[in-house]
Design a protein around this motif. Structure first.
Motif, short mmCIF file in Angstrom:
data_model
loop_
_atom_site.label_atom_id
_atom_site.label_comp_id
_atom_site.label_asym_id
_atom_site.label_seq_id
_atom_site.Cartn_x
_atom_site.Cartn_y
_atom_site.Cartn_z
N SER A 1 0.84 -1.21 0.00
CA SER A 1 0.00 0.00 0.00
C SER A 1 0.87 1.25 0.00
CB SER A 1 -0.90 0.03 1.24
OG SER A 1 -1.65 -1.16 1.31
N GLY A 2 1.89 1.23 0.84
CA GLY A 2 2.77 2.39 0.91
C GLY A 2 3.49 2.61 -0.41
N ALA B 1 -11.83 -13.30 2.68
CA ALA B 1 -12.07 -13.28 1.24
C ALA B 1 -12.52 -11.92 0.72
CB ALA B 1 -13.11 -14.33 0.88
N LEU B 2 -13.52 -11.34 1.33
CA LEU B 2 -14.08 -10.13 0.76
C LEU B 2 -13.10 -8.95 0.79
CD1 LEU B 2 -17.01 -9.12 -0.35
CD2 LEU B 2 -16.90 -7.81 1.79
N PRO B 3 -12.55 -8.62 1.98
CA PRO B 3 -11.63 -7.49 2.01
C PRO B 3 -10.43 -7.73 1.10
CG PRO B 3 -12.25 -8.12 4.22
CD PRO B 3 -12.74 -9.19 3.30
N ARG B 4 -10.03 -8.97 0.99
CA ARG B 4 -8.87 -9.28 0.18
C ARG B 4 -9.14 -8.95 -1.29
NH1 ARG B 4 -6.34 -13.81 -2.24
NH2 ARG B 4 -4.10 -13.46 -2.21
N ARG B 5 -10.33 -9.31 -1.74
CA ARG B 5 -10.66 -9.04 -3.13
C ARG B 5 -10.73 -7.53 -3.38
NH1 ARG B 5 -15.90 -11.62 -4.69
NH2 ARG B 5 -15.01 -13.50 -3.79
N GLN B 6 -11.35 -6.85 -2.40
CA GLN B 6 -11.48 -5.40 -2.53
C GLN B 6 -10.09 -4.75 -2.55
OE1 GLN B 6 -13.64 -3.74 0.73
NE2 GLN B 6 -13.54 -1.67 -0.10
N PHE B 7 -9.21 -5.25 -1.68
CA PHE B 7 -7.85 -4.70 -1.61
C PHE B 7 -7.13 -4.92 -2.94
CE2 PHE B 7 -3.32 -5.23 -0.99
CZ PHE B 7 -2.98 -4.05 -0.36
N MET B 8 -7.27 -6.13 -3.47
CA MET B 8 -6.58 -6.42 -4.72
C MET B 8 -7.08 -5.52 -5.84
SD MET B 8 -4.32 -8.47 -3.98
CE MET B 8 -3.67 -8.98 -5.57
N ALA B 9 -8.40 -5.31 -5.88
CA ALA B 9 -8.95 -4.45 -6.94
C ALA B 9 -8.40 -3.04 -6.80
CB ALA B 9 -10.48 -4.43 -6.85
N ALA C 1 -5.61 -2.21 -5.34
CA ALA C 1 -4.17 -2.22 -5.62
C ALA C 1 -3.91 -2.19 -7.13
CB ALA C 1 -3.51 -3.44 -4.98
N VAL C 2 -4.71 -2.97 -7.86
CA VAL C 2 -4.54 -2.98 -9.32
C VAL C 2 -4.86 -1.61 -9.89
CG1 VAL C 2 -5.47 -3.93 -11.46
CG2 VAL C 2 -4.90 -5.46 -9.57
N ILE D 1 -3.12 3.56 -12.21
CA ILE D 1 -3.08 5.03 -12.16
C ILE D 1 -1.64 5.53 -12.11
CG2 ILE D 1 -3.62 7.04 -10.71
CD1 ILE D 1 -6.27 5.70 -10.02
N ALA D 2 -0.85 4.91 -11.23
CA ALA D 2 0.55 5.35 -11.09
C ALA D 2 1.29 5.18 -12.42
CB ALA D 2 1.24 4.55 -9.98
#
Ligand SMILES: Nc1nc2c(c(=O)[nH]1)N[C@H]1C(S)=C(S)[C@@H](COP(=O)(O)O)O[C@H]1N2
Ligand SMILES: [Mo]
Length: 527
Positions: free
Chosen positions: A22-23, A170-178, A180-181, A186-187
């Motif tokens: 994340s950082g 499962a759920l937060p992980r998927r949201q995090f991955m989305a 992150a991608v 964007i970067a």
């Protein structure tokens, strides 16, 4: 304490990589967005390059010497790699420390942002708008970090109202991955768009392609280069250095892009008449063509920071005379479009040597890295006091009133090139068989000329080397020496004497402040 540890979900520690990521992504977004916004302001206002350039400007003399000694002309990539490593480490640290209710990582990003703003505002050409790319980048970066870390299942006791982590996350992980991608995209996209569009918007390629090298009248042309200025031995320095292998030394992390249409030279200060020359004003004058060897003061004994080219340009002396230099002005303070400065003795510029505002190099418009469209070439002086690339401003002043870029950093004020010589072949530790062998190299003493070059083996007596044909006292001179090599390890040494009668001294001194001294030595293994 034990209680809390028990409440800790079992996977809590596994989230460290996600936090670090994340950082990292937040920092990448800062830099990407900063780069994109910078194209609206100025390439020098980009957070990454502003921090890099300010680092270069603040680097102490010894560190610069270390960098040039260690990385040579790769000092810029080395700096970029170093900066990237530091950014990666710091931003991962920021990610690890960030918590939804304890935004330490965000605070760190803001702190780095302040450094970026400070760096951008301290660029020599900066105005207040230079802060904008970093500020925009940091806002986007903090938002990225908050979103990413917010999407991670809480590491400790779930805060009120926050759904507890599902057993498999499962759920937060998927949201995090989305997220992150998305952040990666964007970067990457902002960085690429910033670099690409920035290059397109300020492209000088077309301008340089349409550039017409001024026509030089026969009387003002350089004398033809006679056969015999080259030794013709593989590995020996060629008399003319091709543009693409000509050494490049400057503080510019982004090569300035200046079209002939934008170029102007303002001449002011201690002059009778202030002048501002446009490209057309310059091109109306009578050009000269000369062959001149440039040398960098940072060149170590035996080092590669020298090159020889045919230059076409306009005599600086004539422009100075037109402006009418006051008799008490002894320094020409020249400034590049990126803010770099040189202080050159007026006396040297007026003494009849071929100091010029060069616009062509070896039959080509100046390459961008060598100062397109206009740079100075002054025979006999090291580059850091004379060879301003992308030059746009001349102030006539005094050495007791003004200082140039490198003099404020511990380097000499007036720096004539020291007599130097170098062994090119055989190269160090090259396997050599016993028998007759050609030792060859180059020697220079610009604007004084080389009188002789001597070689000795294993502290024996000095032997005269054969000099290649002389072109002029402003160019280097190649030499060779026949050696009957015998079995064993031998030390070859070289020293040159200039036409003023100065012989290179043995004592080794470092390049700072006025150029290295000492004899170049080569150890050769013969067997
Ligand atoms: N604008 C600008 N001009 C500059 C410099 C610089 O850092 N910026 N470096 C100087 C130095 S130290 C040298 S040795 C010469 C090198 O010129 P070259 O890169 O064309 O070989 O450029 C001089 N002109
Ligand atoms: Mo230099």
């Amino acid at each position: 304490m034990t209680d809390t540890a028990e409440l800790q979900p079992p996977r809590a520690r596994r989230r460290l990589p996600a936090r670090a990521l994340s950082g990292l992504l937040a920092a990448a977004v800062v830099l990407g967005v900063g780069e994109l916004v910078a194209i609206l302001i100025d390439p020098a206002s980009s957070p990454f390059f502003a921090v890099g350039s300010t680092t270069v400007d603040r680097t102490p003399a010894w560190a610069r010497e270390f960098a040039i000694h260690t990385f040579g002309t790769n000092d810029k990539p080395a700096l970029f790699i170093g900066m990237t490593i530091l950014i990666v480490l710091l931003s991962m640290g920021a990610g690890l420390l960030e918590r939804p209710r304890r935004p330490i990582g965000s605070a760190m990003l803001v702190l780095f942002g302040l450094v970026g703003v400070y760096a951008a505002l301290s660029r020599p050409t900066a105005d207040a708008l230079f802060a904008v790319p970093t500020v925009a980048g940091v806002i986007a970066g903090v938002a990225t970090l908050r979103l990413l870390v917010g999407a991670l299942p809480p590491a400790g006791i779930p805060p009120a109202g926050f759904p507890p982590a599902t057993p498999d996350g499962a759920l937060p992980r998927r949201q995090f991955m989305a997220l992150a991608v998305t952040a990666t995209a964007i970067a990457g996209a902002t960085w690429a768009a910033g670099r690409y569009l920035g290059g397109q918007l300020r492209s000088v390629t077309a301008d340089r392609l349409n550039f017409r090298i001024p026509f030089v009248k026969a009387a003002d042309a350089a004398a033809p280069i006679p056969a015999g200025t080259d030794v013709g031995v593989t590995g020996a320095t060629t008399f003319v250095t091709p543009n693409d292998t000509f050494y490049r030394i400057d503080t510019a992390l982004q090569v300035p892009r200046l079209t002939t249409g934008e170029w102007q030279l303002r001449i002011h200060g201690m002059v009778d008449r202030e002048l501002t020359l446009s490209w057309d004003d310059l091109a109306r004058r009578t050009p000269i063509e000369r062959v001149v060897t440039l040398t960098c003061v940072s060149n170590e004994v035996g080092g590669p920071l020298a090159g020889n080219a045919t230059w076409v340009g306009y005599p600086m002396r004539e422009l100075l005379a037109e402006a009418g230099v006051h008799p008490d002005a002894d320094m020409l303070l020249s400034t590049s479009v990126d803010g770099f400065t040189c202080g050159t003795p007026v006396e040297v510029l007026m003494d009849g040597r071929d100091a010029m505002l060069a616009v062509a190099m070896n039959g080509q418009p100046l390459p961008l890295e060598h100062g397109y469209p206009v740079r100075q070439v002054v025979p006999g002086l090291y580059g850091f006091v004379s060879a301003t690339k992308w030059v746009v401003d001349w102030e006539l002043t005094r050495f007791d009133r003004a200082q140039a870029y490198w003099t404020t950093r511990g380097w000499g004020e007036k720096a004539p090139i020291k007599t130097a010589s170098r062994i090119d072949v055989p190269t160090a530790f090259a396997p050599v068989v016993p028998g007759r062998l050609l030792v060859a190299g180059t020697a220079w003493a610009q604007h004084r000329g080389i009188e002789k070059v001597e070689v000795r083996v294993d502290n024996g007596s000095w032997q005269l080397a054969t000099l290649a044909a002389e072109y002029s006292i402003d160019t280097w001179r190649q030499w060779w020496w026949d050696w009957e090599a015998t079995d064993g390890s031998h030390v070859l040494e070289v020293r040159a004497t200039d036409l003023d009668g100065n012989t290179q001294v043995e004592e080794r001194t470092p390049p700072i402040p006025g150029g290295a001294t000492g004899w170049h030595r080569q150890t050769v293994l013969v067997r």
